[in-house]
Design a protein around this motif. Sequence first.
Motif, short mmCIF file in Angstrom:
data_model
loop_
_atom_site.label_atom_id
_atom_site.label_comp_id
_atom_site.label_asym_id
_atom_site.label_seq_id
_atom_site.Cartn_x
_atom_site.Cartn_y
_atom_site.Cartn_z
N LYS A 5 -34.10 -24.11 2.12
CA LYS A 5 -35.05 -23.26 2.84
C LYS A 5 -36.46 -23.46 2.30
N MET A 6 -36.59 -23.47 0.96
CA MET A 6 -37.89 -23.66 0.33
C MET A 6 -38.46 -25.04 0.64
N LYS A 24 -43.35 -28.09 5.73
CA LYS A 24 -44.25 -27.60 6.79
C LYS A 24 -45.65 -27.38 6.22
N ALA A 25 -45.70 -26.82 5.02
CA ALA A 25 -47.00 -26.56 4.39
C ALA A 25 -47.75 -27.86 4.14
N VAL A 63 -45.91 -19.45 7.81
CA VAL A 63 -44.74 -20.23 7.37
C VAL A 63 -44.03 -19.50 6.24
N PHE A 64 -44.79 -19.03 5.24
CA PHE A 64 -44.18 -18.37 4.10
C PHE A 64 -43.56 -17.04 4.48
N GLN A 65 -44.24 -16.29 5.36
CA GLN A 65 -43.71 -15.00 5.76
C GLN A 65 -42.46 -15.14 6.63
N VAL A 69 -39.93 -25.09 4.04
CA VAL A 69 -41.20 -24.37 4.05
C VAL A 69 -42.31 -25.23 3.45
N ALA A 84 -44.93 -16.20 -2.15
CA ALA A 84 -45.36 -17.50 -1.65
C ALA A 84 -45.32 -18.53 -2.77
N LEU A 141 -39.73 -15.42 2.18
CA LEU A 141 -39.81 -15.62 0.74
C LEU A 141 -40.36 -14.38 0.07
N ALA A 150 -40.36 -17.44 6.53
CA ALA A 150 -39.25 -17.91 5.71
C ALA A 150 -38.62 -16.76 4.93
#
Length: 665
Positions: free
Chosen positions: A643-644, A650-651, A22-24, A647, A31, A28, A26
């Motif tokens: 966007k954050m 989802k996390a 998810v972080f990758q 993310v 993380a 970012l 996105a």
Amino acid sequence: FSVLFLQLMHWRRQVIQKLQDVFQMAGLGKAPVDLPQLVVVGSQSAGKSSVLEKIVGRDFLPRGNTIVTRRPLVLQLINTKIHNLGTEKKEWGEFLHIKGKKFYQFEQIKQEIMKETNKVAGLNCGISNDPINLKIYSPTVLDLTLVDLPGITKVPVGDQPEDIETRIRNMAVQFISNENSIIVAVSPANTDMANSESLKLAREIDPEGHRTLGVLTKIDLMDKGTNAWDMLNGKIIKLRHGYVGMVNRSQEDIENGKTVRQAIKDEGAFFRSHKAYSSISHKLGTNFLTHQLNKILVTHIKKVLPSMSSKISQQLTEKEAKLRSLGTPVPKDDKGSVLLQLLLKYSQMFSDAIDGKLTNLTQNDLCGGSRISDIFHNVFARTLHRIQPFDDLTDHQIRTAILNATATKPSLFVTEDSFQLLVKRQIARLKTPSVQCSELVYDELRRIAAQCENLMPELGRFPELKDRLAEATRDLIKSKLEPTKGMITNLINIELSYIKTTHPNFISSSKAMALAKSQASQNQESRQKELLANLTESLNSITVAGDDKLPPVPPVLRSQDISNYDKGMSETRIIKTLILSYFAIVQKIIQDSVPKAVMHFLVHGCKNSIQGELVKRLYKNSLFEELMSEESHAKKEREDLEKMILVLQKAVKILKVVQDIETHV
């Protein structure tokens, strides 16, 4: 139970990998939280790359005589059987910087790593902190995430800077300082453990060794007659997770085409057949290392999941609040209505702050209208009371004024002219503090305006509107100050223009004379002694008859030089009594009327006209676009926040799934 336990271990590994995905995906830069991962550190040529290749089971990392790993490699291993990733090809790799492309040839993976390294770090041994993200899918690997860092080197080569050692160490510290990381410290067994760069670095960050696993490579290359038994059993440097011994492929093995999987088999045979290691061979080698890493990582994930979940939830709340403060983009057709709403809201807050209706101001000290009230009843009133009717006015000056007012006319009574002259002089001294009272209230109104701006974070979106709004408010307050000062000056001038001796609270002349007579009798005895002394002096100065000329008149004549002392002192006391009485009357009038003037002309003047003034000055079609334009970075900041937030949401969902599973299990 064992099946459920294995599934739970898998879910814990999977949640971290999903969070990484998810972080990758996105994009970012960093993380939102530090994820659990295995960080591999060691000196150059310690055998780090060989360890990673044996964990993967494939030859996929570049090799060379100088430093090869020049960028951090984030390696994510995914078991295709566990994840039900059925495909014709059993193993492949994917790079984050080339989305959607699968590399089925591991030689191509090696070439891509070299290409990306040279692209960012240069062709001549330079290094970079920018990581390469690689996923390898295989049915033979365990789900792990490892970070391979450049090997620590002492001597710079090629384009490397003189402080290459410091730079690489700082890079390693950046990764292993993450409390959620496990340090995999790789050291060659054929060197002195006391000089191990990886263990030295690990002990700096993890002095108790609670999250460090030691890996001893090149055990087969130790001098004959020596072995790594003491090192493997923590006799030299103790680590909580212990040590795992490994046998790497030699350069000759690689040149002869010995595969990694064949090297793993030969490694197992070496430990089983070696006299010193045969009894612990089940705790040595690649297979044990892989399972040990997996076990440590899963246990660590279980430990940090609650705090990690809390941090992500907290960040989500903060980002959502920040996004709300930025508001939504204002459509062109709605800019006028939004502007009007902001002007009305600001005007209402300004009025409420004055009236004490604004509840979200500070609770720790006075604010708004209460500070204005304090100026009236404490600051101004106390200053006014400190002004005494005889400040800078001596008895000599009073007597002089009486004599000057009498002129050539001998008077039987005290002249009113001297009283008026003196009392006006004292009344005029009330002007300065009265005008200053309006200036202090002016400062408070500006303070209230600034507080209202701070209580409207939405104004931060529109810098031009905020500046123009503050300017318009300042101008309005300033425009009300001058009429207020004029009114206060008029109040003083009114009192100076007509001394009303018929005021009901003013002492009568007869009472003033009676008080003066009473005071004179108290001083009679001392005065008689003074007269006797003067008489004796006069008798001593009597001269023989014949000196009948008048003495010359002195160039400067003061009241003390005038005879008839008793009458002069009596008149002075009468005047002082009258001044004291009338000054107190005027002082009370000014104390009452100045706050009223300030409230009417300045405070209510601003409060009642601020809305109309702001609308008149700022609510214009020609200004809508200019005033409602956001800062240039606001749009990007809003997009980044959105966007954050996606993310983090989802996390949160991913973490909730594993938490629910653990609850039911």
